[in-house]
Motif scaffolding. Structure first.
Motif, short mmCIF file in Angstrom:
data_model
loop_
_atom_site.label_atom_id
_atom_site.label_comp_id
_atom_site.label_asym_id
_atom_site.label_seq_id
_atom_site.Cartn_x
_atom_site.Cartn_y
_atom_site.Cartn_z
N ASP A 48 0.85 -1.19 0.00
CA ASP A 48 0.00 0.00 0.00
C ASP A 48 0.89 1.25 0.00
O ASP A 48 2.09 1.18 0.23
N TRP A 49 0.27 2.37 -0.28
CA TRP A 49 1.04 3.59 -0.55
C TRP A 49 1.73 4.15 0.69
O TRP A 49 2.64 4.98 0.57
N LEU A 284 -9.50 6.46 2.74
CA LEU A 284 -9.41 6.14 1.32
C LEU A 284 -10.16 4.85 1.00
O LEU A 284 -10.19 3.93 1.83
N PRO A 285 -10.73 4.74 -0.20
CA PRO A 285 -11.30 3.45 -0.62
C PRO A 285 -10.22 2.37 -0.61
O PRO A 285 -9.06 2.64 -0.95
N THR A 286 -10.57 1.17 -0.23
CA THR A 286 -9.59 0.10 -0.03
C THR A 286 -8.70 -0.10 -1.25
O THR A 286 -7.47 -0.20 -1.12
N ARG A 287 -9.29 -0.16 -2.43
CA ARG A 287 -8.48 -0.45 -3.62
C ARG A 287 -7.54 0.70 -3.95
O ARG A 287 -6.48 0.48 -4.54
N HIS A 291 -0.83 -0.13 -4.29
CA HIS A 291 -0.06 0.03 -5.53
C HIS A 291 -0.72 -0.80 -6.63
O HIS A 291 -1.31 -1.85 -6.34
N PRO A 292 -0.65 -0.36 -7.91
CA PRO A 292 -1.34 -1.09 -8.98
C PRO A 292 -1.00 -2.58 -9.07
O PRO A 292 -1.87 -3.41 -9.36
N ARG A 293 0.26 -2.97 -8.80
CA ARG A 293 0.61 -4.38 -8.89
C ARG A 293 -0.06 -5.17 -7.77
O ARG A 293 -0.51 -6.30 -7.97
N THR A 302 -9.70 -12.25 -6.00
CA THR A 302 -11.12 -12.10 -5.65
C THR A 302 -12.04 -12.28 -6.86
O THR A 302 -13.26 -12.11 -6.73
N GLY A 303 -11.46 -12.58 -8.03
CA GLY A 303 -12.27 -12.82 -9.21
C GLY A 303 -12.70 -11.57 -9.96
O GLY A 303 -13.49 -11.65 -10.89
N ARG A 304 -12.15 -10.45 -9.59
CA ARG A 304 -12.49 -9.20 -10.28
C ARG A 304 -11.95 -9.20 -11.70
O ARG A 304 -12.55 -8.63 -12.61
#
Length: 344
Positions: A48-49, A284-287, A291-293, A302-304
């Protein structure tokens, strides 16, 4: 006196699946190990950031190792392109944790960037980035950086959680296909290892001091629109603040080594800052915290997105200068043939 490099990878034809260059040698895995997954604490705390806050800590701690510092001084272009180098490195480093079944291939890719990095430093000491002791030291800073981020900018950790993160960091390290010889056997042994490194091995060297000097940090390519005088003023504020955050993360022997003082007032303010970061981060929203990776890893789990979706790579704005892209030591995003194979 030169450090032992006898376990460094020799030139043989036995390689990790999909990897070229440095082989998987005696003492490593016979088959790709099982990767970490969403049930691990590492997935929870790494990627995470907030981790950017310990970036100067990680960079300086790595460079304090005599061999690693010499390698950075003589081979790296980091100080010419600090921000692009930092931001693009997060992709393959994060991939070793979050790439699922492809994580061993990503680990081999990261390992192989280090093949050409070797030489003799100004004091006549041999160094190699593939010396297992050096490679593990760098990895240990990622592990400790995860712990420090959780402790200082997150909700904290119990000793049992630290033991679990230690066990997971061993699994994480296996992704590189390196000798496991330097890896301590337990969290308790790791603490002894870490203290020994801080007190007896690390050194105050040029590469470390340069990491902590942000006064001449070049603008990121995306920030060229900022006037030079504003950038310079920004660095005058950012530099001391970043160093203060970093010094608060150092063990006391490292503060002593680097000549930094740290008061009880500093400690109180540092803890207050960390709690503020944690509170703000929860908004902040969880996603968006990831980081993008890392986000892509969670999305696959999670199947997204499909489990075989192409790996996420750094934007072209973070790539190294064109003239530096042919020497084999740089991650080149989706432009690299090996990475195209991974993403297929």
């Amino acid at each position: 006196m030169s450090q032992d490099t006898s376990d460094a990878c020799p030139a043989t034809s036995e390689g990790a699946p999909g990897a070229t260059g440095c082989p998987v040698t005696r003492g490593t895995y016979d088959a790709p190990p099982a990767a970490l997954g969403p049930d691990s604490l590492t997935w929870k705390y790494f990627g995470d950031w907030r981790g950017l806050l310990q970036g100067p800590w990680a960079g300086s701690m790595q460079n304090m190792h005599p061999q690693l510092g010499a390698a950075v001084e003589e081979h790296s272009i980091f100080f010419m392109e600090r921000l692009p180098r930092l931001l693009r490195s997060l992709y393959p480093i994060g991939g070793v944790v979050f790439d699922g079944e492809r994580a061993p291939m990503t680990g081999a890719e990261v390992r192989d960037y280090h093949i050409p990095i070797k030489g003799v430093d100004a004091q006549g000491r041999r160094y190699s980035a593939l010396n297992p002791d050096v490679f593990y030291w760098a990895h240990s800073t990622f592990f400790m950086g995860t712990i420090l981020t959780a402790e200082h900018f997150g909700g904290g950790l119990t000793e049992d959680e630290k033991r679990q993160l230690f066990d997971e960091h061993v699994t994480w390290y296996r992704m590189y296909g390196m000798s496991m010889r330097p890896v301590p056997a337990s969290w308790e042994e790791f603490k002894v290892y870490w203290d020994h490194m801080c007190r007896n091995v690390l050194e105050n060297n040029y590469a470390t001091r340069e990491v902590l000097d942000l006064s001449t940090m070049p603008k990121h390519p995306s920030l060229q629109w900022i006037p030079d005088f504003l950038w310079s003023a920004y660095l005058k504020v950012l530099g001391p603040f970043a160093v203060w955050i970093t010094v608060g993360l150092y063990d006391q022997p490292v503060r002593d080594l680097m000549g930094y003082s740290w008061s009880k007032r500093d400690e109180r303010l540092h803890r207050l800052f960390g709690r503020s970061v944690n509170l703000a981060f929860k908004l902040l929203p969880t996603r968006r915290r990831m980081h993008p990776r890392a986000r892509a890893g969670w999305d696959r789990a999670t199947g997204r997105i499909p489990v075989d979706a192409p790996l996420v790579h750094t934007p072209s704005r973070n790539l190294p200068p064109v003239g530096e892209r042919d020497n084999g030591i740089h991650y080149l995003g989706a432009a690299c043939p090996v990475q195209k194979t991974q993403s297929a």
